[in-house]
Design a protein around this motif. Structure first.
Motif, PDB file in Angstrom:
ATOM      1  N   ILE A   1       0.854  -1.191   0.000  1.00  0.00           N
ATOM      2  CA  ILE A   1       0.000   0.000   0.000  1.00  0.00           C
ATOM      3  C   ILE A   1       0.887   1.238   0.000  1.00  0.00           C
ATOM      4  O   ILE A   1       1.922   1.272   0.667  1.00  0.00           O
ATOM      5  CB  ILE A   1      -0.911   0.036   1.245  1.00  0.00           C
ATOM      6  CG1 ILE A   1      -1.742  -1.237   1.348  1.00  0.00           C
ATOM      7  CG2 ILE A   1      -1.829   1.249   1.209  1.00  0.00           C
ATOM      8  CD1 ILE A   1      -2.556  -1.321   2.626  1.00  0.00           C
TER       9      ILE A   1
ATOM     10  N   ARG B   1     -12.801  11.412  -9.242  1.00  0.00           N
ATOM     11  CA  ARG B   1     -13.026  10.207  -8.432  1.00  0.00           C
ATOM     12  C   ARG B   1     -14.027  10.450  -7.302  1.00  0.00           C
ATOM     13  O   ARG B   1     -14.571   9.503  -6.749  1.00  0.00           O
ATOM     14  CB  ARG B   1     -11.707   9.722  -7.816  1.00  0.00           C
ATOM     15  CG  ARG B   1     -10.672   9.250  -8.811  1.00  0.00           C
ATOM     16  CD  ARG B   1      -9.551   8.561  -8.068  1.00  0.00           C
ATOM     17  NE  ARG B   1      -8.441   8.200  -8.945  1.00  0.00           N
ATOM     18  CZ  ARG B   1      -7.394   7.460  -8.541  1.00  0.00           C
ATOM     19  NH1 ARG B   1      -7.332   7.017  -7.293  1.00  0.00           N
ATOM     20  NH2 ARG B   1      -6.417   7.176  -9.384  1.00  0.00           N
TER      21      ARG B   1
ATOM     22  N   GLU C   1      -3.387   3.486  -2.574  1.00  0.00           N
ATOM     23  CA  GLU C   1      -3.400   2.667  -3.784  1.00  0.00           C
ATOM     24  C   GLU C   1      -2.430   1.511  -3.633  1.00  0.00           C
ATOM     25  O   GLU C   1      -1.520   1.533  -2.798  1.00  0.00           O
ATOM     26  CB  GLU C   1      -3.018   3.506  -5.009  1.00  0.00           C
ATOM     27  CG  GLU C   1      -4.093   4.497  -5.441  1.00  0.00           C
ATOM     28  CD  GLU C   1      -3.786   5.145  -6.780  1.00  0.00           C
ATOM     29  OE1 GLU C   1      -2.666   4.915  -7.308  1.00  0.00           O
ATOM     30  OE2 GLU C   1      -4.646   5.861  -7.301  1.00  0.00           O
ATOM     31  N   ARG C   2      -2.635   0.496  -4.455  1.00  0.00           N
ATOM     32  CA  ARG C   2      -1.713  -0.643  -4.484  1.00  0.00           C
ATOM     33  C   ARG C   2      -0.374  -0.174  -5.044  1.00  0.00           C
ATOM     34  O   ARG C   2      -0.308   0.499  -6.058  1.00  0.00           O
ATOM     35  CB  ARG C   2      -2.320  -1.766  -5.321  1.00  0.00           C
ATOM     36  CG  ARG C   2      -1.447  -2.987  -5.456  1.00  0.00           C
ATOM     37  CD  ARG C   2      -2.257  -4.164  -5.990  1.00  0.00           C
ATOM     38  NE  ARG C   2      -3.052  -3.782  -7.143  1.00  0.00           N
ATOM     39  CZ  ARG C   2      -2.603  -3.772  -8.390  1.00  0.00           C
ATOM     40  NH1 ARG C   2      -1.348  -4.102  -8.634  1.00  0.00           N
ATOM     41  NH2 ARG C   2      -3.393  -3.435  -9.399  1.00  0.00           N
TER      42      ARG C   2
ATOM     43  N   ALA D   1      -4.993  -8.734  -7.578  1.00  0.00           N
ATOM     44  CA  ALA D   1      -4.762  -7.315  -7.885  1.00  0.00           C
ATOM     45  C   ALA D   1      -6.070  -6.523  -7.842  1.00  0.00           C
ATOM     46  O   ALA D   1      -6.160  -5.478  -7.180  1.00  0.00           O
ATOM     47  CB  ALA D   1      -4.097  -7.180  -9.253  1.00  0.00           C
ATOM     48  N   SER D   2      -7.096  -7.009  -8.529  1.00  0.00           N
ATOM     49  CA  SER D   2      -8.362  -6.277  -8.546  1.00  0.00           C
ATOM     50  C   SER D   2      -9.043  -6.319  -7.183  1.00  0.00           C
ATOM     51  O   SER D   2      -9.709  -5.358  -6.781  1.00  0.00           O
ATOM     52  CB  SER D   2      -9.288  -6.846  -9.626  1.00  0.00           C
ATOM     53  OG  SER D   2      -9.630  -8.185  -9.345  1.00  0.00           O
TER      54      SER D   2
ATOM     55  N   ASP E   1      -7.391  -3.708  -5.031  1.00  0.00           N
ATOM     56  CA  ASP E   1      -7.844  -2.379  -5.475  1.00  0.00           C
ATOM     57  C   ASP E   1      -9.244  -2.081  -4.944  1.00  0.00           C
ATOM     58  O   ASP E   1      -9.538  -0.957  -4.538  1.00  0.00           O
ATOM     59  CB  ASP E   1      -7.824  -2.307  -7.002  1.00  0.00           C
ATOM     60  CG  ASP E   1      -6.410  -2.338  -7.578  1.00  0.00           C
ATOM     61  OD1 ASP E   1      -5.467  -2.080  -6.805  1.00  0.00           O
ATOM     62  OD2 ASP E   1      -6.256  -2.631  -8.771  1.00  0.00           O
ATOM     63  N   ARG E   2     -10.117  -3.079  -4.957  1.00  0.00           N
ATOM     64  CA  ARG E   2     -11.472  -2.882  -4.435  1.00  0.00           C
ATOM     65  C   ARG E   2     -11.442  -2.555  -2.939  1.00  0.00           C
ATOM     66  O   ARG E   2     -12.165  -1.680  -2.454  1.00  0.00           O
ATOM     67  CB  ARG E   2     -12.316  -4.128  -4.677  1.00  0.00           C
ATOM     68  CG  ARG E   2     -12.793  -4.312  -6.114  1.00  0.00           C
ATOM     69  CD  ARG E   2     -13.770  -5.476  -6.209  1.00  0.00           C
ATOM     70  NE  ARG E   2     -14.391  -5.566  -7.515  1.00  0.00           N
ATOM     71  CZ  ARG E   2     -14.035  -6.408  -8.472  1.00  0.00           C
ATOM     72  NH1 ARG E   2     -13.030  -7.247  -8.249  1.00  0.00           N
ATOM     73  NH2 ARG E   2     -14.638  -6.429  -9.632  1.00  0.00           N
TER      74      ARG E   2
ATOM     75  N   LEU F   1      -9.038  -1.167  -1.210  1.00  0.00           N
ATOM     76  CA  LEU F   1      -8.494   0.169  -0.982  1.00  0.00           C
ATOM     77  C   LEU F   1      -9.475   1.261  -1.411  1.00  0.00           C
ATOM     78  O   LEU F   1      -9.364   2.406  -0.957  1.00  0.00           O
ATOM     79  CB  LEU F   1      -7.166   0.322  -1.730  1.00  0.00           C
ATOM     80  CG  LEU F   1      -6.032  -0.579  -1.230  1.00  0.00           C
ATOM     81  CD1 LEU F   1      -4.770  -0.371  -2.047  1.00  0.00           C
ATOM     82  CD2 LEU F   1      -5.747  -0.338   0.254  1.00  0.00           C
ATOM     83  N   ARG F   2     -10.428   0.919  -2.265  1.00  0.00           N
ATOM     84  CA  ARG F   2     -11.479   1.880  -2.626  1.00  0.00           C
ATOM     85  C   ARG F   2     -12.633   1.860  -1.631  1.00  0.00           C
ATOM     86  O   ARG F   2     -13.619   2.568  -1.800  1.00  0.00           O
ATOM     87  CB  ARG F   2     -12.010   1.575  -4.031  1.00  0.00           C
ATOM     88  CG  ARG F   2     -11.039   1.860  -5.154  1.00  0.00           C
ATOM     89  CD  ARG F   2     -11.757   1.948  -6.496  1.00  0.00           C
ATOM     90  NE  ARG F   2     -12.415   0.717  -6.854  1.00  0.00           N
ATOM     91  CZ  ARG F   2     -11.889  -0.219  -7.655  1.00  0.00           C
ATOM     92  NH1 ARG F   2     -10.681  -0.048  -8.159  1.00  0.00           N
ATOM     93  NH2 ARG F   2     -12.557  -1.316  -7.950  1.00  0.00           N
TER      94      ARG F   2
ATOM     95  N   GLU G   1     -12.089  -7.335 -13.121  1.00  0.00           N
ATOM     96  CA  GLU G   1     -12.190  -5.991 -13.687  1.00  0.00           C
ATOM     97  C   GLU G   1     -11.627  -5.993 -15.105  1.00  0.00           C
ATOM     98  O   GLU G   1     -10.625  -6.640 -15.379  1.00  0.00           O
ATOM     99  CB  GLU G   1     -11.417  -4.989 -12.825  1.00  0.00           C
ATOM    100  CG  GLU G   1     -12.032  -4.799 -11.451  1.00  0.00           C
ATOM    101  CD  GLU G   1     -11.314  -3.729 -10.668  1.00  0.00           C
ATOM    102  OE1 GLU G   1     -10.183  -3.393 -11.035  1.00  0.00           O
ATOM    103  OE2 GLU G   1     -11.896  -3.230  -9.687  1.00  0.00           O
TER     104      GLU G   1
ATOM    105  N   ARG H   1       5.157  -1.618 -13.891  1.00  0.00           N
ATOM    106  CA  ARG H   1       3.910  -1.440 -14.635  1.00  0.00           C
ATOM    107  C   ARG H   1       4.177  -1.418 -16.142  1.00  0.00           C
ATOM    108  O   ARG H   1       3.437  -2.030 -16.926  1.00  0.00           O
ATOM    109  CB  ARG H   1       3.242  -0.139 -14.192  1.00  0.00           C
ATOM    110  CG  ARG H   1       2.003   0.233 -15.002  1.00  0.00           C
ATOM    111  CD  ARG H   1       1.498   1.607 -14.594  1.00  0.00           C
ATOM    112  NE  ARG H   1       0.578   2.144 -15.587  1.00  0.00           N
ATOM    113  CZ  ARG H   1       0.207   3.424 -15.638  1.00  0.00           C
ATOM    114  NH1 ARG H   1       0.666   4.273 -14.737  1.00  0.00           N
ATOM    115  NH2 ARG H   1      -0.615   3.839 -16.574  1.00  0.00           N
TER     116      ARG H   1
END
Length: 538
Positions: free
Chosen positions: A273, A286, A294-295, A320-321, A324-325, A327-328, A355, A394
């Protein structure tokens, strides 16, 4: 390999199947117990369900079963009883564990302050064939899998069976890093339960991470199996292995993915994180605050399996997704599978849909001629010098190029350097050039600049509309990236490194970052040229 779609609804995954359970040499465990304890156990009708025998000095011996604890004698355990067992098992290691040769039983010791053994936990080890039918389709996909669950729920049993299936049924080169001889048993000859998988023993628990790297470098495995990843060094070793394209199958203590994400030691296994500051426009788009979590990087493990109960599992097919979920602020929905009493495996809860992948405009290679002129290997090792490692990872992932990142320039085929760092330390860059390494210089630490260097390395052309639209780093982030690069330099050379002059706030952040790596930092010079100096520990 074809893509995998998680099952939906309460579907039948597999019809009843005979499960072969092998109670592993229980007579050999009974043989090392004191006579009065052994006699009491031999009269127990449900002996095949025995979990462990507890011998604590000055207390009555106990036997633990799944649903009860049985007192085996009215006589207290004596020093002679403890010595009786110790003399009949293998030598105890630094982790206070011993075993019985060619079996899976584990004997764990409790010592007093003088080092004398005053308690023993004699745990029954069993090889159970057929336990992974509930997740076999997941294991077959070739992705790295991490299993979570409380102690005693059966993680190691499944790990052992996974190693056997991958080695015997899929003919893969499997190496087990067996720190406490719990997976493949005590002694130099591994237990037959691991099939044709190979086993590497670990001399001391703190060397587990080194043996993990040794396994990859020396024995060319396709799969590495590791039990109980628990330290930062082991988490880093796991990431290094995954970056080399080796499938990882591992376990860690923790009940859920959320627990792991909040664990500062192990969160790197799922990407870690970081706090990110958004522009005003992006924050409005957003609907969030300017600073969000974020990741930090791609997860080491692609799939996480949470063992809720022995026959009930929750599977996160896309870590990964899922991260991300979380952390949102969203609640993840894993796929839940159960094995029913008749052996049927059923999906009782569908998982989150994956995703959609973002359109990244994958770069198209011009030809192989340019790469041949550079004489680069088929898989390129890149050393980032002052460049954001996360953004380089990335770029490698999204451009789909055969490359991975190394932490030592001595192992690199190519160097990508930040212009400011290259200008400030020309001697360092001369050393790189002296080794004949190609050096690609980026003006700023933006994703587009770094991806542009990667495209140059692989002789690729950008898609239409490609432009460097990402804003440059703010001074704080740039200073911390410089600090990370300097830390790696000190760890590699054991020589002090001076950072660029900064204000007191940024210097404090730099000191905190250095402290995490157990290095020494001090502020030197006077304003406006006061700066942080990083040195190896004395």
């Amino acid at each position: 390999m074809s893509s995998f779609t998680p099952l939906t609804g309460a579907q039948i995954l597999q019809r009843p199947k005979t499960q072969l359970r092998v109670t592993d040499n229980l007579d050999e465990l009974l043989a090392v117990l004191p006579p009065q304890v052994r006699r009491a156990l031999e009269q127990e009708p449900s002996l095949e369900d025995l979990l462990e025998v507890i011998l604590d000095l000055g207390r009555e011996p106990q036997a633990r079963f799944p649903d009860r604890t049985l007192q085996l004698s009215n006589m207290e355990v004596t020093e002679a009883d403890i010595d009786y067992v110790v003399q009949r098992v293998g030598a105890f290691g630094k982790d206070n564990r011993a075993g019985i040769e060619r079996t899976l039983h584990r004997i764990s010791a409790i010592r007093n302050r003088q080092g004398r053994i005053i308690g023993l936990t004699c745990r029954v080890g069993r090889a159970v064939f057929g336990t992974i039918d509930i997740i076999q389709d997941v294991i077959e996909r070739g992705k790295s899998v991490l299993m979570l669950g409380r102690p005693g729920i059966g993680k190691t049993t499944k790990l052992r069976e996974i190693a056997r299936v991958l080695a015997d049924e899929f003919n893969k080169r499997v190496v087990i890093v067996d720190t406490s001889n719990e997976i493949a048993g005590d002694g130099d000859i591994p237990h037959p339960a691991i099939g044709m998988a190979r086993r590497m023993q670990v001399a001391s628990p703190e060397l587990q991470h080194a043996v993990m790297i040794e396994a990859v470098e020396n024995h060319m495995p396709e799969v590495i199996v590791i039990d109980e990843i628990g330290t930062e060094a082991e988490a880093f070793a796991a990431r290094t292995i995954a970056e080399r394209g080796v499938q990882l199958i591992g376990t860690a203590h923790g009940n859920s993915l959320e627990n792991l994400l909040m664990n500062p030691t192990l969160c790197d296994l799922v990407g870690g994180i970081q706090a990110v500051t958004l522009s005003d426009e992006e924050a409005r788009r957003r609907g969030t605050q300017k600073t969000v979590l974020e990741r930090k990087a791609p997860p080491t493990f692609d799939i996480i399996i949470e063992m809720i109960e022995k026959d009930k599992l929750a599977i996160h097919h896309d870590v990964a997704s899922t991260v991300d979920r979380i952390l949102r602020g969203e609640t993840p929905r894993p796929e839940v599978r159960v094995r029913l009493p008749d052996g049927t495996i059923q999906v009782v809860q569908a998982g989150d849909a994956p995703e959609p992948a973002r359109e990244t405009g994958v770069l198209v290679a011009r030809s192989s001629a340019a790469r041949e002129r550079r004489q680069l290997p088929s898989t390129v090792r890149i050393f980032p010098y002052g460049v954001s490692r996360n953004r380089l990872e990335r770029a490698i992932r999204e451009l789909r190029v055969p490359a991975y990142i190394v932490r030592d320039v001595q192992q690199a085929d190519v160097v990508i350097a930040l212009k400011a760092n290259a200008r400030r330390e020309p001697a360092r860059m001369k050393e790189v050039s002296a080794r004949g390494l190609p050096v690609y210089v980026v003006k700023s630490n933006t994703y587009a600049q770094i991806a542009g260097s990667v495209q140059d390395i692989f002789a690729m052309r950008p898609p239409e509309g490609w432009e460097d639209s990402e804003p440059a780093l703010d001074p704080t982030e740039a200073a911390l990236l410089e600090t990370e690069a300097a830390i790696q330099e000190v760890l590699r050379t054991s020589m002090p490194v001076d950072l660029s002059p900064q204000n007191s706030y940024i210097r404090r952040l730099q000191h905190q970052l250095v402290e995490k790596y157990r290095l020494v930092s001090e502020s030197v010079g006077v304003e406006p040229n006061r700066r942080v100096r990083i040195s190896p520990p004395t």
